[in-house]
Write a protein that holds these residues in place. Structure first.
Motif, PDB file in Angstrom:
ATOM      1  N   ARG A 132     -32.151  77.596  32.222  1.00  0.00           N
ATOM      2  CA  ARG A 132     -31.671  76.906  31.018  1.00  0.00           C
ATOM      3  C   ARG A 132     -32.293  75.680  30.386  1.00  0.00           C
ATOM      4  NH1 ARG A 132     -27.417  77.867  27.414  1.00  0.00           N
ATOM      5  NH2 ARG A 132     -26.045  76.328  27.009  1.00  0.00           N
ATOM      6  N   HIS A 179     -32.791  79.148  23.277  1.00  0.00           N
ATOM      7  CA  HIS A 179     -31.730  78.149  23.097  1.00  0.00           C
ATOM      8  C   HIS A 179     -32.001  77.168  21.807  1.00  0.00           C
ATOM      9  CE1 HIS A 179     -30.404  80.100  26.480  1.00  0.00           C
ATOM     10  NE2 HIS A 179     -30.445  79.316  27.176  1.00  0.00           N
ATOM     11  N   HIS A 180     -31.083  76.140  21.700  1.00  0.00           N
ATOM     12  CA  HIS A 180     -31.185  75.236  20.435  1.00  0.00           C
ATOM     13  C   HIS A 180     -31.830  73.776  20.827  1.00  0.00           C
ATOM     14  CE1 HIS A 180     -27.932  77.783  18.885  1.00  0.00           C
ATOM     15  NE2 HIS A 180     -27.293  77.518  20.020  1.00  0.00           N
ATOM     16  N   THR A 216     -20.518  77.450  39.339  1.00  0.00           N
ATOM     17  CA  THR A 216     -21.510  77.641  38.176  1.00  0.00           C
ATOM     18  C   THR A 216     -20.475  77.412  36.770  1.00  0.00           C
ATOM     19  OG1 THR A 216     -20.915  80.138  37.980  1.00  0.00           O
ATOM     20  CG2 THR A 216     -22.793  79.611  39.348  1.00  0.00           C
ATOM     21  N   VAL A 217     -19.623  76.813  36.968  1.00  0.00           N
ATOM     22  CA  VAL A 217     -18.487  76.838  35.700  1.00  0.00           C
ATOM     23  C   VAL A 217     -19.227  75.657  34.679  1.00  0.00           C
ATOM     24  CG1 VAL A 217     -16.435  77.158  36.998  1.00  0.00           C
ATOM     25  CG2 VAL A 217     -17.178  74.880  36.964  1.00  0.00           C
ATOM     26  N   PRO A 242     -18.524  72.658  32.180  1.00  0.00           N
ATOM     27  CA  PRO A 242     -17.544  71.631  31.955  1.00  0.00           C
ATOM     28  C   PRO A 242     -17.090  71.976  30.225  1.00  0.00           C
ATOM     29  CG  PRO A 242     -19.518  70.831  32.977  1.00  0.00           C
ATOM     30  CD  PRO A 242     -19.820  72.301  32.745  1.00  0.00           C
ATOM     31  N   ILE A 295     -34.618  75.391  26.906  1.00  0.00           N
ATOM     32  CA  ILE A 295     -34.213  74.372  26.095  1.00  0.00           C
ATOM     33  C   ILE A 295     -35.524  73.482  25.734  1.00  0.00           C
ATOM     34  CG2 ILE A 295     -32.721  72.359  25.330  1.00  0.00           C
ATOM     35  CD1 ILE A 295     -30.741  73.575  27.499  1.00  0.00           C
ATOM     36  N   TYR A 349     -22.575  63.569  27.418  1.00  0.00           N
ATOM     37  CA  TYR A 349     -23.778  64.310  27.305  1.00  0.00           C
ATOM     38  C   TYR A 349     -23.706  65.503  26.424  1.00  0.00           C
ATOM     39  CZ  TYR A 349     -22.252  67.769  30.777  1.00  0.00           C
ATOM     40  OH  TYR A 349     -21.641  69.071  31.352  1.00  0.00           O
ATOM     41  N   LYS A 350     -22.464  66.060  26.306  1.00  0.00           N
ATOM     42  CA  LYS A 350     -22.338  67.203  25.330  1.00  0.00           C
ATOM     43  C   LYS A 350     -20.952  67.097  24.623  1.00  0.00           C
ATOM     44  CE  LYS A 350     -20.820  70.716  28.338  1.00  0.00           C
ATOM     45  NZ  LYS A 350     -20.826  72.076  28.608  1.00  0.00           N
ATOM     46  N   CYS A 379     -26.130  68.294  35.893  1.00  0.00           N
ATOM     47  CA  CYS A 379     -26.732  69.488  36.691  1.00  0.00           C
ATOM     48  C   CYS A 379     -28.322  69.739  35.868  1.00  0.00           C
ATOM     49  CB  CYS A 379     -25.924  70.594  36.307  1.00  0.00           C
ATOM     50  SG  CYS A 379     -24.248  70.524  37.115  1.00  0.00           S
ATOM     51  N   GLY A 428     -28.531  66.702  28.978  1.00  0.00           N
ATOM     52  CA  GLY A 428     -27.997  65.622  29.733  1.00  0.00           C
ATOM     53  C   GLY A 428     -27.108  66.462  30.912  1.00  0.00           C
ATOM     54  N   ASN A 438     -30.077  77.265  36.310  1.00  0.00           N
ATOM     55  CA  ASN A 438     -30.074  75.956  35.495  1.00  0.00           C
ATOM     56  C   ASN A 438     -31.430  75.678  35.149  1.00  0.00           C
ATOM     57  OD1 ASN A 438     -27.436  75.467  35.537  1.00  0.00           O
ATOM     58  ND2 ASN A 438     -27.315  74.046  37.104  1.00  0.00           N
ATOM     59  N   LYS A 480     -28.684  79.841  42.451  1.00  0.00           N
ATOM     60  CA  LYS A 480     -28.053  78.714  41.519  1.00  0.00           C
ATOM     61  C   LYS A 480     -28.981  77.716  40.970  1.00  0.00           C
ATOM     62  CE  LYS A 480     -25.586  75.595  40.078  1.00  0.00           C
ATOM     63  NZ  LYS A 480     -24.705  75.331  38.998  1.00  0.00           N
TER      64      LYS A 480
HETATM   65  C1  LIG Z   1     -26.973  78.106  33.509  1.00  0.00           C
HETATM   66  C2  LIG Z   1     -25.798  77.108  33.016  1.00  0.00           C
HETATM   67  O1  LIG Z   1     -25.438  77.511  31.723  1.00  0.00           O
HETATM   68  N1  LIG Z   1     -25.373  76.251  33.618  1.00  0.00           N
HETATM   69  C3  LIG Z   1     -24.271  75.382  33.325  1.00  0.00           C
HETATM   70  C4  LIG Z   1     -24.689  73.775  33.297  1.00  0.00           C
HETATM   71  O2  LIG Z   1     -23.484  73.254  32.580  1.00  0.00           O
HETATM   72  P1  LIG Z   1     -23.854  71.897  31.682  1.00  0.00           P
HETATM   73  O3  LIG Z   1     -22.637  71.319  30.990  1.00  0.00           O
HETATM   74  O4  LIG Z   1     -24.824  70.892  32.197  1.00  0.00           O
HETATM   75  O5  LIG Z   1     -24.588  72.862  30.524  1.00  0.00           O
HETATM   76  P2  LIG Z   1     -24.835  72.771  28.794  1.00  0.00           P
HETATM   77  O6  LIG Z   1     -23.912  73.093  28.268  1.00  0.00           O
HETATM   78  O7  LIG Z   1     -26.047  73.585  28.543  1.00  0.00           O
HETATM   79  O8  LIG Z   1     -25.489  71.261  28.699  1.00  0.00           O
HETATM   80  C5  LIG Z   1     -26.338  70.847  29.281  1.00  0.00           C
HETATM   81  C6  LIG Z   1     -27.307  69.818  28.141  1.00  0.00           C
HETATM   82  O9  LIG Z   1     -28.228  70.632  27.495  1.00  0.00           O
HETATM   83  C7  LIG Z   1     -28.120  70.501  26.202  1.00  0.00           C
HETATM   84  N2  LIG Z   1     -28.297  71.673  25.515  1.00  0.00           N
HETATM   85  C8  LIG Z   1     -27.680  72.677  25.798  1.00  0.00           C
HETATM   86  C9  LIG Z   1     -27.716  74.074  25.120  1.00  0.00           C
HETATM   87  C10 LIG Z   1     -28.841  74.174  24.138  1.00  0.00           C
HETATM   88  O10 LIG Z   1     -29.044  75.124  23.642  1.00  0.00           O
HETATM   89  N3  LIG Z   1     -29.349  72.829  24.101  1.00  0.00           N
HETATM   90  C11 LIG Z   1     -29.375  71.727  24.646  1.00  0.00           C
HETATM   91  O11 LIG Z   1     -29.961  70.824  24.062  1.00  0.00           O
HETATM   92  C12 LIG Z   1     -26.479  70.070  26.103  1.00  0.00           C
HETATM   93  O12 LIG Z   1     -26.306  69.112  24.605  1.00  0.00           O
HETATM   94  C13 LIG Z   1     -26.438  69.108  27.143  1.00  0.00           C
HETATM   95  O13 LIG Z   1     -27.026  67.815  27.095  1.00  0.00           O
HETATM   96  O14 LIG Z   1     -24.766  73.218  34.636  1.00  0.00           O
HETATM   97  C14 LIG Z   1     -23.653  73.346  35.319  1.00  0.00           C
HETATM   98  C15 LIG Z   1     -23.845  72.838  36.717  1.00  0.00           C
HETATM   99  O15 LIG Z   1     -24.625  73.357  37.444  1.00  0.00           O
HETATM  100  C16 LIG Z   1     -23.314  74.929  35.516  1.00  0.00           C
HETATM  101  O16 LIG Z   1     -22.055  74.983  36.493  1.00  0.00           O
HETATM  102  C17 LIG Z   1     -23.085  75.597  34.130  1.00  0.00           C
HETATM  103  O17 LIG Z   1     -22.812  76.878  34.138  1.00  0.00           O
END
Ligand SMILES: CC(=O)N[C@@H]1[C@@H](OP(=O)(O)OP(=O)(O)OC[C@H]2O[C@@H](n3ccc(=O)[nH]c3=O)[C@H](O)[C@@H]2O)O[C@H](CO)[C@@H](O)[C@@H]1O
Ligand SMILES: NC(=O)c1ccc[n+]([C@@H]2O[C@H](COP(=O)([O-])OP(=O)(O)OC[C@H]3O[C@@H](n4cnc5c(N)ncnc54)[C@H](O)[C@@H]3O)[C@@H](O)[C@H]2O)c1
Length: 431
Positions: free
Chosen positions: A212, A249-250, A152-153, A155, A216, A314-315, A259, A256, A209, A205
């Protein structure tokens, strides 16, 4: 003797192999991609993750971590292979998991333990992986252990989260679960919770996601609605979030990564009950269209326009472009050119001859036609900021203005200082 063989040395496998090596285990990291192996043997990490380069190098130098292009016999096998979504079949592609299972099956000894870390649809551990392992003639639960321990880390913050995050572990029997808990207990500082079977761990798991992604999608829908009232969605969301039970959320340019855009589909791939979740996915996927609509609204027409897309990771502050909203936007704008689509103005039925230039300070992928910042911005009528890299927060509006032909900045992540850009004469818009 090798204690642990990690299968797959990507974003998850390499940090995991490294941390086990630092916890005192003898670890072999095996990857089927020879380039990954040779890069790591040169002590270079093939992707950006803060802090990883140093601790991975230390682990390799200490010989606690050996990087190999062949799998080895070990007491414990941990599978960290990719599990992409097959868009045509609308199903997880579990080919890599099955392949890893076959490989391990050929090496399996009595009393070994096999752990699946990859994110998978419910039942995969027992229905896809276990049969491959049992081709060895050994029986899971009787002759060897088998468990799912999803990763669940986040990136960008992996090294800290590997230790600090809570874990869910589901073995196919009590002994598999207990052995897996004991293993992760060697470095995990968070809570380790167990489930009665791997399927519950797989489901939990995916639910994280999916939560989240769906949240979003709500934020994105609120942003589109707020725009109709000509109000700032982010301010409204911020105010809402002061309630003790609200945490929206935002909004942004879409969702992207490897996950969030994929895991909600895994959850319901065998089910007819994926309703809210699939609508949320569609909303998030439609944000590139919405962004194009906003551009058309502000520019009047997209025909013969020049647009700079800033950010294809992607971020922010990562180099990963998988399912990148910025890249999707750029490709959709470019496709309008080749298809001759002109829906935004819909006046003359002509061709949207859009010159799209893309830039990203964190991505080095040669296949993406990335250009230096000044080249992307020069002559542009609009800048679209699609990734919240720290470096972009330092952009000088005065310098950008001198390079550009227009004055539109579409800040899809609300990453820039609105007043500073407006004061410099920009038409500043955000999602
Ligand atoms: C439940 C959770 O936390 N899971 C995390 C997630 O990691 P991630 O790097 O994919 O996650 P995000 O940082 O959320 O980014 C995803 C995309 O969402 C966009 N975004 C984000 C927040 C927001 O309020 N509005 C947005 O539009 C952002 O720009 C980007 O495109 O999955 C990993 C693999 O399973 C997990 O391990 C890790 O814990
Ligand atoms: N990246 C993340 O943020 C993240 C977070 C949590 C969970 N996950 C999950 O972890 C899994 C791995 O994701 P990733 O981002 O590390 O993928 P990745 O593509 O970065 O790395 C996977 C590596 O596995 C190798 N590989 C493929 N098949 C193999 C095989 N049969 N044997 C050995 N090596 C093999 C590939 O060459 C690649 O180097 C996926 O299921 C993903 O959903 C990823």
């Amino acid at each position: 003797m090798t204690d642990i063989c990690i299968h797959g040395l990507g974003y998850i496998g390499l940090p995991t192999a490294t941390i086990f090596a630092h916890s005192g285990y003898d670890v072999v990291g095996f990857d089927t991609n020879p380039e990954v192996v040779s890069t790591l043997r040169r002590r270079e990490v093939h992707f950006d993750e803060p802090g990883l380069q140093q601790i991975a190098t230390e682990a390799i130098d200490s010989e606690r971590l050996k990087v190999k292009s062949e799998p080895v016999s070990a007491d414990i096998h941990i599978i960290c292979v990719p599990t992409p979504f097959d868009d045509t079949k609308k199903q997880a592609d579990l080919g890599n998991v099955a392949a890893a299972g076959r490989t391990i099956g050929n090496l399996l000894k009595e009393d070994d333990l096999v752990i699946l870390e990859s994110t998978v649809p419910p039942t995969t551990t027992e229905e896809v992986l276990q049969p491959q392992l049992e081709k060895s003639g050994l029986v899971a639960g009787r002759d060897f252990g088998l468990a799912h321990c999803p990763e669940t880390v986040l990136p960008g913050n992996m090294i800290a989260e590997l230790r600090e995050n809570d874990r869910v572990i589901g073995g196919i029997d009590r002994r598999s679960t207990e052995r897996t808990v004991e293993l992760y207990d060697s470095f995990v500082e968070g809570e380790i919770r167990t489930t009665e079977n791997p399927t519950t761990a797989e489901f939990a798991k995916l639910a994280q996601n999916t939560f989240r992604d769906t949240n979003i999608a709500l934020a994105n829908e609120l942003a589109m609605l707020a725009d109709e009232y000509d109000i700032d969605s982010r301010k409204a969301i911020q105010l809402s979030n002061h309630h003790p039970r609200v945490n929206i959320h935002h909004p942004g340019p879409g969702v992207g990564g490897h996950c969030l855009p994929v895991d909600p589909w895994f959850l319901g791939q065998e089910s007819n009950n994926l309703n809210l979740v699939s609508t949320a996915r569609e909303i998030n996927d439609s944000m590139s269209n919405y962004t194009i609509e906003l551009l058309g609204e502000e520019l009047g027409t997209l025909s013969n326009s020049r647009i700079a897309v800033l950010g294809v990771a992607y971020k922010g502050n990562v180099d990963d472009t998988r399912n990148s909203p910025g890249l999707k936007l750029a490709r959709e704008l470019q496709a309008r050119k080749s298809l001759g689509v002109n829906e935004v103005t819909a006046t003359d039925g002509g061709i949207d001859d859009i010159d799209v230039r893309i830039h990203d300070p964190c991505v080095s992928d040669q296949t993406l036609d990335l250009v230096p910042l000044d080249e992307a911005v020069r002559g542009a009528e609009a800048l679209v900021l699609t990734t919240d890299h720290t470096e972009y927060a330092q952009l000088s509006p005065t310098r950008m203005s001198k390079l550009m032909d227009g004055n539109l900045i579409l800040d899809t992540m609300a990453h820039l200082n609105k007043n500073e850009w407006s004061d410099a004469g920009f038409n500043y818009r955000q999602i």
